[in-house]
Design a protein around this motif. Structure first.
Motif, PDB file in Angstrom:
ATOM      1  N   ARG A 130       1.140  16.967 -14.851  1.00 18.22           N
ATOM      2  CA  ARG A 130       0.025  17.624 -15.520  1.00 18.22           C
ATOM      3  C   ARG A 130       0.472  18.986 -16.069  1.00 18.22           C
ATOM      4  O   ARG A 130       0.858  19.865 -15.289  1.00 18.22           O
ATOM      5  CB  ARG A 130      -1.137  17.845 -14.548  1.00 18.22           C
ATOM      6  N   PRO A 131       0.393  19.175 -17.374  1.00 17.96           N
ATOM      7  CA  PRO A 131       0.742  20.489 -17.938  1.00 17.96           C
ATOM      8  C   PRO A 131      -0.114  21.602 -17.350  1.00 17.96           C
ATOM      9  O   PRO A 131       0.368  22.719 -17.126  1.00 17.96           O
ATOM     10  CB  PRO A 131       0.477  20.318 -19.438  1.00 17.96           C
ATOM     11  N   SER A 132      -1.397  21.314 -17.070  1.00 20.36           N
ATOM     12  CA  SER A 132      -2.295  22.339 -16.537  1.00 20.36           C
ATOM     13  C   SER A 132      -1.885  22.782 -15.140  1.00 20.36           C
ATOM     14  O   SER A 132      -2.232  23.879 -14.704  1.00 20.36           O
ATOM     15  CB  SER A 132      -3.733  21.802 -16.495  1.00 20.36           C
ATOM     16  N   GLY A 133      -1.148  21.924 -14.439  1.00 13.29           N
ATOM     17  CA  GLY A 133      -0.695  22.272 -13.090  1.00 13.29           C
ATOM     18  C   GLY A 133       0.688  22.882 -13.053  1.00 13.29           C
ATOM     19  O   GLY A 133       1.258  23.070 -11.986  1.00 13.29           O
ATOM     20  N   GLY A 134       1.244  23.161 -14.234  1.00 14.90           N
ATOM     21  CA  GLY A 134       2.571  23.760 -14.289  1.00 14.90           C
ATOM     22  C   GLY A 134       3.704  22.750 -14.238  1.00 14.90           C
ATOM     23  O   GLY A 134       4.875  23.134 -14.139  1.00 14.90           O
ATOM     24  N   ASP A 135       3.388  21.444 -14.323  1.00 16.32           N
ATOM     25  CA  ASP A 135       4.431  20.423 -14.301  1.00 16.32           C
ATOM     26  C   ASP A 135       5.190  20.416 -15.624  1.00 16.32           C
ATOM     27  O   ASP A 135       4.681  20.860 -16.663  1.00 16.32           O
ATOM     28  CB  ASP A 135       3.824  19.037 -14.055  1.00 16.32           C
ATOM     29  N   GLU A 136       6.403  19.883 -15.588  1.00 17.90           N
ATOM     30  CA  GLU A 136       7.221  19.769 -16.785  1.00 17.90           C
ATOM     31  C   GLU A 136       8.169  18.589 -16.610  1.00 17.90           C
ATOM     32  O   GLU A 136       8.520  18.230 -15.478  1.00 17.90           O
ATOM     33  CB  GLU A 136       8.011  21.070 -17.018  1.00 17.90           C
ATOM     34  N   VAL A 137       8.536  17.940 -17.714  1.00 21.21           N
ATOM     35  CA  VAL A 137       9.502  16.855 -17.614  1.00 21.21           C
ATOM     36  C   VAL A 137      10.835  17.426 -17.151  1.00 21.21           C
ATOM     37  O   VAL A 137      11.142  18.606 -17.374  1.00 21.21           O
ATOM     38  CB  VAL A 137       9.659  16.123 -18.962  1.00 21.21           C
TER      39      VAL A 137
END
Length: 448
Positions: free
Chosen positions: A220-227
């Motif tokens: 989730r981008p909103s949770g600070g995740d990144e590929v």
């Protein structure tokens, strides 16, 4: 006269090509003094079945015949139409013999040619996007993907019981060990490298699975995740504690004193039918301690499941060690809901640590107490077993005051809650407060 040795074409692996309406299986065949070529094996409309054909033929060519190969071949053959089934059996015979019969038909494309075809037309591999999603730019960041991105992390432990077979299979798949100076002292044959190479090619002869776990996570981008390629920090994953270790009770350090928390006015154990001291129902120190241990251990399992499975839905009862035990209508709840369930076990355990009877205030806590009581006899057995092996936990438990009302789990269920309505309560209502109860401290947070 000397006999002339003839080299035979050898099938190295079997591959699938999938299009929108059919799937084809090919044999990649090494020819004497020539390039590898592809030979058609069969065509069918079931992509999954075609993939199973390719995997079994590859396994058979590496490992040879066996009961498992025979049984799986019978299943696949029965599932295929008559013509593909006959082709499959012929290919299996050649794979087991490690000899491939080349006929006079025109050569099929080489592996490299087929690979370039996939690159030129991604619809052949089913990798093209459809609808409004379109193609994702190369090296895209997470926020640039129009659809969901799911990360799956696998934990695999293998016991190499036949190192020679493993190394031979890896070499047959094109593997070469590290240079001698690069190998570990305790791994002179580069077994680690062979296992990692074969893992990519699916099938590891000479090994037994010890452990296999998968962790699925919705990024989730909103949770600070990144590929991964854009992640500024290393990608890590946490897997659950071993189920064998879960049978070990927690250490005695910081253990509540249940003899003081639930004092017995009398330790009467006369067994008489008419005795006010010993026949009236009590929450005894031993009962309280085992119930407390059951609640804490279930909370640990619940938090482990949240950490390892996140929002991943439960599809069958053994998917998650705890949430698979809950009513089926809760199986699609998210990680936030599951953390609240985990905290319900802790809230009730906290009441016992304060010397209070556990009092469920919502359906989730009712469920937590019900499960803890159901599992309590098993926790008691664990305590007794560890005491027999000299573990302090069990010895201290038996040092608590004894009472004939100890371990009355039916009494606990009848006293602490009235029914099991949570079985039929909507998951969204599991944390709604029962009438007449005060809400718990909203600032209490979560243990983890």
């Amino acid at each position: 006269m000397s006999a002339t040795r003839h080299a035979h074409p050898v099938p190295n692996s079997f591959l699938c090509e999938h299009s929108n309406n059919k799937s084809r299986v090919f044999a990649q065949v090494s020819t004497p003094n020539g390039p590898s070529v592809l030979r058609a094996v069969l065509t069918c409309t079931d992509a999954a079945l075609a993939q199973q054909v390719a995997e079994l033929l590859t396994h058979a060519s590496i490992n040879g015949a066996g009961t498992t190969v025979h049984a799986e071949a019978e299943r696949i053959s029965a599932a295929l139409p008559a013509a593909p089934s006959a082709s499959f059996r012929k290919a299996l015979d050649q794979a087991l013999k490690r000899q491939w019969q080349l006929d006079d038909e025109a050569n099929l494309p080489t592996y490299e040619t087929l690979s370039s075809r996939y690159a030129a037309d991604p619809t052949l591999s089913g990798s093209a996007s459809s609808g409004s999603h379109g193609q994702v730019p190369r090296n895209a960041r997470l926020r640039e993907f129009p659809g969901k991105v799911v990360r799956v992390t696998k934990l695999l432990e293998l016991h190499v019981h036949d190192e020679k077979q493993l190394l031979s299979a890896a070499r047959a798949q094109g593997w070469f060990p590290l240079n001698a100076e690069e190998r570990e002292e305790d791994d002179p044959n580069d077994v680690v490298g062979a296992v990692m190479h074969l893992f990519v090619h699916h099938g590891m002869p000479g090994t037994d699975d010890v452990t296999e776990q998968d962790v699925g996570q919705l990024l989730r981008p909103s949770g600070g995740d990144e590929v991964t390629d854009w992640s500024p920090v290393p990608i890590t994953a946490s897997f659950s504690a071993g189920w064998l270790a879960r049978s070990t009770p927690p250490p005695p350090a910081g253990r509540p004193d249940f003899a003081k928390l639930f004092p017995m006015e009398s330790e009467c154990d006369c067994g008489e039918e008419v005795c006010d001291d010993c026949i009236s129902w009590k929450l005894t120190p031993r009962t309280a301690e085992v119930l407390h241990a059951s609640l804490r251990m279930l909370a640990d399992q619940a938090f482990d499941d949240v950490q390892n499975h996140g929002d991943q839905p439960v599809s069958k009862r053994d998917d998650c060690s705890l949430f698979g035990e809950l009513p089926r209508h809760t199986w699609k709840q998210n990680a936030t809901w599951r953390r609240q369930v985990a905290r319900a076990f802790d809230d009730l355990a906290d009441e016992l640590e304060r010397g209070e009877w556990p009092a469920p205030r919502c359906p989730a806590e009712e469920m937590a107490l019900d499960l803890a009581i159901q599992y309590a006899p098993g926790r008691l057995e664990i305590l007794e077993e560890t005491a027999d092996n000299g573990v302090t936990w069990g010895e201290q438990h038996r040092a608590l005051p004894k009472h004939q009302g100890d371990y009355d789990w039916e009494g606990c269920a009848g006293i602490f809650f009235e029914d099991d309505d949570y079985l039929y309560t909507s998951a969204e209502d599991w944390f709604d407060l029962f009438v007449g109860f005060e809400p718990r401290d909203p600032k209490r947070g979560f243990r983890r």
